[in-house]
Design an enzyme around this catalytic site. Structure first.
Site, PDB file in Angstrom:
ATOM      1  N   TYR A  75       0.834  -1.210   0.000  1.00  0.00           N
ATOM      2  CA  TYR A  75       0.000   0.000   0.000  1.00  0.00           C
ATOM      3  C   TYR A  75       0.866   1.257   0.000  1.00  0.00           C
ATOM      4  O   TYR A  75       0.569   2.235  -0.686  1.00  0.00           O
ATOM      5  CB  TYR A  75      -0.945   0.025   1.219  1.00  0.00           C
ATOM      6  CG  TYR A  75      -1.922   1.172   1.116  1.00  0.00           C
ATOM      7  CD1 TYR A  75      -3.117   1.020   0.406  1.00  0.00           C
ATOM      8  CD2 TYR A  75      -1.640   2.417   1.655  1.00  0.00           C
ATOM      9  CE1 TYR A  75      -3.993   2.071   0.245  1.00  0.00           C
ATOM     10  CE2 TYR A  75      -2.504   3.473   1.503  1.00  0.00           C
ATOM     11  CZ  TYR A  75      -3.693   3.294   0.793  1.00  0.00           C
ATOM     12  OH  TYR A  75      -4.560   4.345   0.630  1.00  0.00           O
ATOM     13  N   PHE A 127      -7.588  22.108 -24.074  1.00  0.00           N
ATOM     14  CA  PHE A 127      -7.800  20.673 -24.206  1.00  0.00           C
ATOM     15  C   PHE A 127      -8.995  20.330 -23.319  1.00  0.00           C
ATOM     16  O   PHE A 127      -9.162  20.899 -22.236  1.00  0.00           O
ATOM     17  CB  PHE A 127      -6.579  19.822 -23.854  1.00  0.00           C
ATOM     18  CG  PHE A 127      -6.880  18.372 -24.111  1.00  0.00           C
ATOM     19  CD1 PHE A 127      -7.002  17.913 -25.408  1.00  0.00           C
ATOM     20  CD2 PHE A 127      -7.135  17.491 -23.067  1.00  0.00           C
ATOM     21  CE1 PHE A 127      -7.372  16.593 -25.674  1.00  0.00           C
ATOM     22  CE2 PHE A 127      -7.503  16.174 -23.322  1.00  0.00           C
ATOM     23  CZ  PHE A 127      -7.613  15.727 -24.628  1.00  0.00           C
ATOM     24  N   THR A 128      -9.800  19.366 -23.779  1.00  0.00           N
ATOM     25  CA  THR A 128     -11.100  19.075 -23.145  1.00  0.00           C
ATOM     26  C   THR A 128     -11.008  18.893 -21.626  1.00  0.00           C
ATOM     27  O   THR A 128     -11.614  19.645 -20.863  1.00  0.00           O
ATOM     28  CB  THR A 128     -11.708  17.822 -23.796  1.00  0.00           C
ATOM     29  OG1 THR A 128     -10.728  16.784 -23.781  1.00  0.00           O
ATOM     30  CG2 THR A 128     -12.127  18.089 -25.230  1.00  0.00           C
ATOM     31  N   ASP A 218       1.784  20.871 -20.110  1.00  0.00           N
ATOM     32  CA  ASP A 218       1.052  19.620 -20.298  1.00  0.00           C
ATOM     33  C   ASP A 218       2.007  18.727 -21.079  1.00  0.00           C
ATOM     34  O   ASP A 218       2.148  18.846 -22.303  1.00  0.00           O
ATOM     35  CB  ASP A 218      -0.253  19.837 -21.053  1.00  0.00           C
ATOM     36  CG  ASP A 218      -1.014  18.514 -21.247  1.00  0.00           C
ATOM     37  OD1 ASP A 218      -0.380  17.441 -21.116  1.00  0.00           O
ATOM     38  OD2 ASP A 218      -2.222  18.541 -21.542  1.00  0.00           O
ATOM     39  N   LYS A 261       0.176   7.907 -23.189  1.00  0.00           N
ATOM     40  CA  LYS A 261       0.527   8.233 -24.581  1.00  0.00           C
ATOM     41  C   LYS A 261       1.986   7.865 -24.859  1.00  0.00           C
ATOM     42  O   LYS A 261       2.296   6.721 -25.146  1.00  0.00           O
ATOM     43  CB  LYS A 261       0.264   9.721 -24.850  1.00  0.00           C
ATOM     44  CG  LYS A 261      -1.200  10.067 -25.109  1.00  0.00           C
ATOM     45  CD  LYS A 261      -2.021  10.176 -23.889  1.00  0.00           C
ATOM     46  CE  LYS A 261      -3.397  10.766 -24.144  1.00  0.00           C
ATOM     47  NZ  LYS A 261      -4.202  10.785 -22.911  1.00  0.00           N
ATOM     48  N   ARG A 385     -13.165  15.947 -33.473  1.00  0.00           N
ATOM     49  CA  ARG A 385     -12.476  16.997 -32.714  1.00  0.00           C
ATOM     50  C   ARG A 385     -12.957  18.317 -33.295  1.00  0.00           C
ATOM     51  O   ARG A 385     -12.316  18.952 -34.112  1.00  0.00           O
ATOM     52  CB  ARG A 385     -10.947  16.879 -32.849  1.00  0.00           C
ATOM     53  CG  ARG A 385     -10.371  15.599 -32.286  1.00  0.00           C
ATOM     54  CD  ARG A 385     -10.076  15.581 -30.796  1.00  0.00           C
ATOM     55  NE  ARG A 385     -11.191  15.480 -29.890  1.00  0.00           N
ATOM     56  CZ  ARG A 385     -11.056  15.205 -28.583  1.00  0.00           C
ATOM     57  NH1 ARG A 385      -9.890  14.956 -28.052  1.00  0.00           N
ATOM     58  NH2 ARG A 385     -12.097  15.171 -27.796  1.00  0.00           N
ATOM     59  N   PHE A 452     -18.670  15.016 -25.609  1.00  0.00           N
ATOM     60  CA  PHE A 452     -18.287  14.182 -26.758  1.00  0.00           C
ATOM     61  C   PHE A 452     -18.175  12.705 -26.406  1.00  0.00           C
ATOM     62  O   PHE A 452     -18.342  11.845 -27.267  1.00  0.00           O
ATOM     63  CB  PHE A 452     -16.956  14.678 -27.356  1.00  0.00           C
ATOM     64  CG  PHE A 452     -15.805  14.685 -26.392  1.00  0.00           C
ATOM     65  CD1 PHE A 452     -15.621  15.729 -25.524  1.00  0.00           C
ATOM     66  CD2 PHE A 452     -14.918  13.618 -26.352  1.00  0.00           C
ATOM     67  CE1 PHE A 452     -14.560  15.727 -24.619  1.00  0.00           C
ATOM     68  CE2 PHE A 452     -13.852  13.606 -25.462  1.00  0.00           C
ATOM     69  CZ  PHE A 452     -13.685  14.661 -24.581  1.00  0.00           C
TER      70      PHE A 452
HETATM   71  N1  PM9 Z   1      -6.096  12.716 -24.406  1.00  0.00           N
HETATM   72  C1  PM9 Z   1      -6.854  11.755 -26.416  1.00  0.00           C
HETATM   73  O1  PM9 Z   1      -7.481  10.863 -26.992  1.00  0.00           O
HETATM   74  C2  PM9 Z   1      -7.759  10.864 -24.230  1.00  0.00           C
HETATM   75  C3  PM9 Z   1      -8.946  11.495 -23.646  1.00  0.00           C
HETATM   76  S1  PM9 Z   1      -9.797  12.694 -24.563  1.00  0.00           S
HETATM   77  C4  PM9 Z   1     -10.525  11.822 -25.760  1.00  0.00           C
HETATM   78  O2  PM9 Z   1      -6.189  12.604 -27.026  1.00  0.00           O
HETATM   79  C5  PM9 Z   1      -3.718  16.006 -23.278  1.00  0.00           C
HETATM   80  C6  PM9 Z   1      -2.954  16.833 -24.242  1.00  0.00           C
HETATM   81  C7  PM9 Z   1      -4.378  14.874 -23.684  1.00  0.00           C
HETATM   82  C8  PM9 Z   1      -5.120  14.097 -22.740  1.00  0.00           C
HETATM   83  C9  PM9 Z   1      -5.883  12.994 -23.140  1.00  0.00           C
HETATM   84  C10 PM9 Z   1      -5.118  14.535 -21.384  1.00  0.00           C
HETATM   85  C11 PM9 Z   1      -5.866  13.782 -20.345  1.00  0.00           C
HETATM   86  C12 PM9 Z   1      -4.450  15.665 -21.039  1.00  0.00           C
HETATM   87  N2  PM9 Z   1      -3.762  16.380 -21.979  1.00  0.00           N
HETATM   88  O3  PM9 Z   1      -6.850  10.834 -20.769  1.00  0.00           O
HETATM   89  O4  PM9 Z   1      -6.840  11.667 -18.458  1.00  0.00           O
HETATM   90  O5  PM9 Z   1      -4.317  14.511 -24.967  1.00  0.00           O
HETATM   91  O6  PM9 Z   1      -4.936  10.329 -19.255  1.00  0.00           O
HETATM   92  O7  PM9 Z   1      -5.241  12.593 -20.090  1.00  0.00           O
HETATM   93  C13 PM9 Z   1      -6.858  11.806 -24.970  1.00  0.00           C
HETATM   94  P1  PM9 Z   1      -6.018  11.283 -19.611  1.00  0.00           P
END
Ligand code: PM9
Length: 461
Positions: A75, A127-128, A218, A261, A385, A452
């Site tokens: 843990y 970014f979303t 980011d 990523k 997008r 979305f």
């Molecule tokens: N990006 C993408 O497909 C997955 C979720 S949105 C469809 O591009 C940036 C630049 C990203 C991102 C996620 C996140 C969030 C932050 N910044 O998905 O929570 O491209 O790990 O990261 C997606 P998490």
């Protein structure tokens, strides 16, 4: 043999395969209807080539899988956390690591730590999830990206750059104390995976710090950005990705990062910073929202895979192959005259849906409609997008209408082969020749946040 002539040649061989299902067009028509014309709501097993996202969909290396077996699932104080801390320092150079289950977990920690309600948060395009967390913490996002980023056909090699005049204007008009921090996304996802130059990072950092404003990176696709600096910016050709990355981070105070990523991992993320007090605040939040400060929502094995993946992704030849795959698909579509965002970005190819389907207005969700049609045509899954992803203004309730209305053909790392990209390109080219049949969509279900992911649509006949 000059291997540089074959950047697309895989620097790996395949040890395990996952079968794919080819379905009929009739089957896919029914599947997308049942999914409310939203590619997020399709079942993955009904998809032939999945270019929805490069997030968590990548193939790990044998070294990463071996690391999975070394998970220390204690843990507290897992040894894998310390490996991750070392790897993060080696690649990014921040003093403090706060692990999170994925990028948005880290965004919540940073937003809650650094934003006071009513403060402005400039950034190089929204970014979303990032904007959602900034707004939930009471922040107001202001776009300060250069104008070229909003023009799909502008050829600037660093379309992710911050426009310094726009940033200065925000500082003058709102006052430095009313600015929480500036976020710099590297690369800029919604601009088409476009990079930010080192020169721009340096200048933004100077302007921000002269005004007492923090810079938050980011870093989700920072290694891809470092690669673009290496091949597109003067003076960096002989530097390694790791050296470039360390320099990029040296201009910033903190970072959020989705580990799903660049690091080839299926889950994970982190926040990092240099300020001790910020680290203390984030650690007090991480235990409430994510998990203990030495796992942040990840299993020990996930942290190990991420630590190993991070070091691996810094290798120049891995990144060269990664970008070569995007470039291959981009070149094929470009040669066929398909309207795509220029120049080629990092994590995928973005088709300009407004130009592809000129008869469908943005209000009828043209990119959403194109993504659905592509799936029906060939079982290729892409992502909208555009206006659906942009959502609504939190104050007026009006829909944001972004200039870029695209579908993203996102390339998972080390997953698909050249033949798959040939099929994707040919499918888009065939669909383009039938563009007079295009129809718009009407939204019949709209969730409140990040619509979305779950919105549902019907075809306008
Ligand atoms: N990006 C993408 O497909 C997955 C979720 S949105 C469809 O591009 C940036 C630049 C990203 C991102 C996620 C996140 C969030 C932050 N910044 O998905 O929570 O491209 O790990 O990261 C997606 P998490």
């Amino acid at each position: 043999m000059n291997f540089d002539k074959y950047p697309m040649a895989e620097p790996y061989k395949i040890k395990m395969v996952e079968p794919l299902k080819i379905t009929t067009q009739k089957y896919r028509e029914q599947a997308i209807k049942e999914a409310g014309y939203n590619t997020f709501l399709l079942r993955s097993e009904d998809v032939y080539i999945d270019l929805l996202t490069d997030s968590g969909t990548n193939a790990m290396s044998e070294d990463q899988w071996a690391g999975i077996m070394l998970g220390d699932e204690a843990y507290a104080g897992s040894k894998n956390y310390y490996h991750l801390e070392d790897a993060m320092y080696e690649c990014f150079g921040y003093k403090y690591l706060i692990p999170a289950h994925q990028g948005r977990g880290a965004e919540q920690l940073v937003s809650k730590t650094l934003i006071k309600p009513g403060q402005y948060v400039p950034g190089n395009m929204y970014f979303t999830t990032t904007r959602e967390h900034q707004e939930l913490a009471g922040g107001i996002f202001v776009d300060v990206i250069c104008d070229e980023a909003h023009d799909p056909y502008n050829e600037n090699p660093f379309k992710g750059n911050v426009d310094l005049n726009k940033f200065e204007k925000v500082i003058k008009e709102k006052g430095a104390k009313n600015i929480a921090y500036i976020t710099i996304g590297v690369t800029v996802n919604l601009a088409g995976g476009q990079p930010v130059s080192m020169e721009n990072l340096r200048q933004v950092s100077k302007m921000a710090h002269e005004n007492g404003i923090k810079v938050v990176l980011d870093a989700t696709r920072a290694m891809e950005n470092a690669y673009f600096i290496k091949v597109r910016e003067n003076g960096y050709a002989d530097k390694s990705i790791k050296q470039i990355l360390r320099e990029m981070c040296s201009y910033t105070d903190a970072a959020t990062c989705s580990g799903k990523k660049d690091f080839h991992t299926n889950i994970g993320g982190f926040a990092a910073c240099n300020d001790e007090q910020d680290a203390i605040t984030m650690r007090s939040l991480v235990v409430v929202y994510e998990g203990l400060q030495t796992y942040g929502g990840m299993a020990g094995r996930d942290m190990e895979a991420m630590a190993r993946g991070m070091l691996e992704a810094c290798q120049d030849h891995i990144m060269a192959h990664r970008i070569a795959q995007s470039q291959y698909l981009w070149d094929k579509l470009d040669a066929a005259g398909i309207p795509i965002i220029r120049p080629c970005g990092g994590h995928g190819v973005f088709v300009d849906a407004k130009a592809f389907y000129p008869t469908v207005p943005q209000e009828q969700y043209v990119a959403q409609s194109l993504a659905a049609d592509l799936y029906v045509h060939s079982g290729v899954r892409s992502m909208e997008r555009g206006i659906v992803s942009a959502g609504r203004d939190k104050v007026t309730g009006e829909e944001h209408k972004p200039k870029l209305e695209t579908i993203r053909l996102t390339i998972p790392r080390r997953v698909y082969t050249q033949s798959h990209f040939d099929i994707v390109a040919d499918s888009i080219i065939e669909l383009y020749s039938e563009r007079n049949k295009a129809r718009g969509l009407r939204m019949v279900y709209e969730p409140k946040a990040l619509r979305f992911f779950q919105a549902r649509f019907e075809k306008i006949l």
